[in-house]
Design a protein around this motif. Sequence first.
Motif, PDB file in Angstrom:
ATOM      1  N   GLN A  84     100.463  68.836  33.528  1.00  0.00           N
ATOM      2  CA  GLN A  84     100.029  68.119  32.337  1.00  0.00           C
ATOM      3  C   GLN A  84      99.327  69.108  31.417  1.00  0.00           C
ATOM      4  O   GLN A  84      98.615  70.007  31.879  1.00  0.00           O
ATOM      5  N   LYS A  85      99.514  68.944  30.114  1.00  0.00           N
ATOM      6  CA  LYS A  85      98.844  69.822  29.168  1.00  0.00           C
ATOM      7  C   LYS A  85      97.353  69.511  29.110  1.00  0.00           C
ATOM      8  O   LYS A  85      96.955  68.344  29.151  1.00  0.00           O
ATOM      9  N   LYS A  86      96.558  70.555  29.006  1.00  0.00           N
ATOM     10  CA  LYS A  86      95.102  70.412  28.989  1.00  0.00           C
ATOM     11  C   LYS A  86      94.552  71.149  27.767  1.00  0.00           C
ATOM     12  O   LYS A  86      94.384  72.368  27.777  1.00  0.00           O
ATOM     13  N   PRO A  87      94.269  70.436  26.686  1.00  0.00           N
ATOM     14  CA  PRO A  87      93.709  71.115  25.502  1.00  0.00           C
ATOM     15  C   PRO A  87      92.234  71.452  25.704  1.00  0.00           C
ATOM     16  O   PRO A  87      91.494  70.728  26.373  1.00  0.00           O
ATOM     17  N   ILE A  88      91.812  72.560  25.111  1.00  0.00           N
ATOM     18  CA  ILE A  88      90.408  72.979  25.117  1.00  0.00           C
ATOM     19  C   ILE A  88      89.958  73.075  23.668  1.00  0.00           C
ATOM     20  O   ILE A  88      90.587  73.775  22.867  1.00  0.00           O
ATOM     21  N   ASP A  89      88.887  72.371  23.317  1.00  0.00           N
ATOM     22  CA  ASP A  89      88.398  72.379  21.940  1.00  0.00           C
ATOM     23  C   ASP A  89      88.131  73.803  21.467  1.00  0.00           C
ATOM     24  O   ASP A  89      87.452  74.584  22.141  1.00  0.00           O
ATOM     25  N   GLY A  90      88.673  74.132  20.308  1.00  0.00           N
ATOM     26  CA  GLY A  90      88.449  75.440  19.714  1.00  0.00           C
ATOM     27  C   GLY A  90      89.309  76.549  20.288  1.00  0.00           C
ATOM     28  O   GLY A  90      89.155  77.712  19.900  1.00  0.00           O
ATOM     29  N   ASP A  91      90.210  76.217  21.192  1.00  0.00           N
ATOM     30  CA  ASP A  91      91.057  77.216  21.847  1.00  0.00           C
ATOM     31  C   ASP A  91      92.513  76.855  21.580  1.00  0.00           C
ATOM     32  O   ASP A  91      92.967  75.770  21.943  1.00  0.00           O
ATOM     33  N   GLU A  92      93.247  77.765  20.969  1.00  0.00           N
ATOM     34  CA  GLU A  92      94.638  77.474  20.619  1.00  0.00           C
ATOM     35  C   GLU A  92      95.596  77.657  21.786  1.00  0.00           C
ATOM     36  O   GLU A  92      96.763  77.267  21.697  1.00  0.00           O
ATOM     37  N   THR A  93      95.144  78.258  22.880  1.00  0.00           N
ATOM     38  CA  THR A  93      96.013  78.430  24.046  1.00  0.00           C
ATOM     39  C   THR A  93      96.372  77.073  24.640  1.00  0.00           C
ATOM     40  O   THR A  93      95.522  76.188  24.754  1.00  0.00           O
TER      41      THR A  93
END
Length: 410
Positions: free
Chosen positions: A173-182
Amino acid sequence: MIKILIVDDDVSKANKIRDVASSFLGGSEFEISTTGTITDAAPFLRSTLFDLVVLDLNIPIRADEEPRSDGGIRLLKELRRRKEWKRPTHILGLTAFDNLAKECESEFDGDLWHIVHYDPSSDSWEERLGRKLVHIVETHSARRDGYSCDLAVITALHEIELESVLELPGNWQKKPIDGDETIYHVGSFTRDDKKLSVVAASATEMGMPAAAALTMKIIENFRPRYVVMTGIAAGVKGSFGDILIADQSWDYGSGKNKFIKRRGSIFEPAPVAIPLSPLLKAKVSYFLMSKKTVREIREGWTRSQVPTELKARLGPIASGAAVLENKPLIDEIVEHNRKLIGVEMETYGVFVAARASKAPRPDAMSIKSICDFGDANKNDEYQAYAAYTSSKFLYEFALSELCDIEHNIP
């Protein structure tokens, strides 16, 4: 936070289970959810990774229906079938019917889960449930050393390399991190009673700087116990697809350039090699003693014809800033370490970043496979095959050698 799901239509029984859990988990953070039907349990299992599911075997499928003797087994089968559901770390069947327990025993044993006889007049079931909860608490204590994830997998590029990792069975599953474009992908490697939490990501470009930057970010965000780079490399000898595990790595461009009259510019290398940790080196050496896994990896590739036998070897890998299509330069690198098995662009950056990160530091590894030999015949023909053998070897090695009880973090 320890998370428990109780699936039981008997409110009185569910409350007793909750009381037992509260008694044994009094000193720990925990969260208990309760549902009375198989249908109502589904949303919980889709959204939450539970440490323990306490499952009544004789339970309704839907609200306003009578309990079914195969209700609990139906839920187990749905868990196996639906890859998008989050597979619980432990499942404990709980039933007052001895005949039903015997009928369902094989379904639970197949996953090393257990069925406990429920008798409201006895405290035996409470003791067994309590022991399971104590085990979960002790396992969770591994997080106190600062690690939050078992394994981080890093690749140089998304195309082919990370794609091959994401083809592994991981319920990604995709896991976004605030402020991180990776773009991070989280999941788990699971087999029988073994389970590893995993995060995977690719760098923005090839090379040691990008690999080191991604390694530092993934360590900071996910605190993995192991960081492993997979992908493709130039081989010094061997065949296409052969798996290269770095027992040390260095920057072959590290040194001094100087000008000498009558000789012109010369380069004096001064590499500083970073070794694989002794424990991981021992684990790899032990794992390589069996040829069966490598043979099965080779047999699992069906996309194109590969004429050679697949091999895996442990040895030095050198990293540099450029894509090599220069056999004489590779020969020069070999002169500084005759045991060299591969040349690529990122491993040393990953090793440096892992060593320089703040405690608790992960152990770093590099598992790359041969896609060319850094000569004039360099092409893309075997890149997909090499990415496959690299990622598949990581998967098998991780489940075999990185699932020590004291290291596993559910």
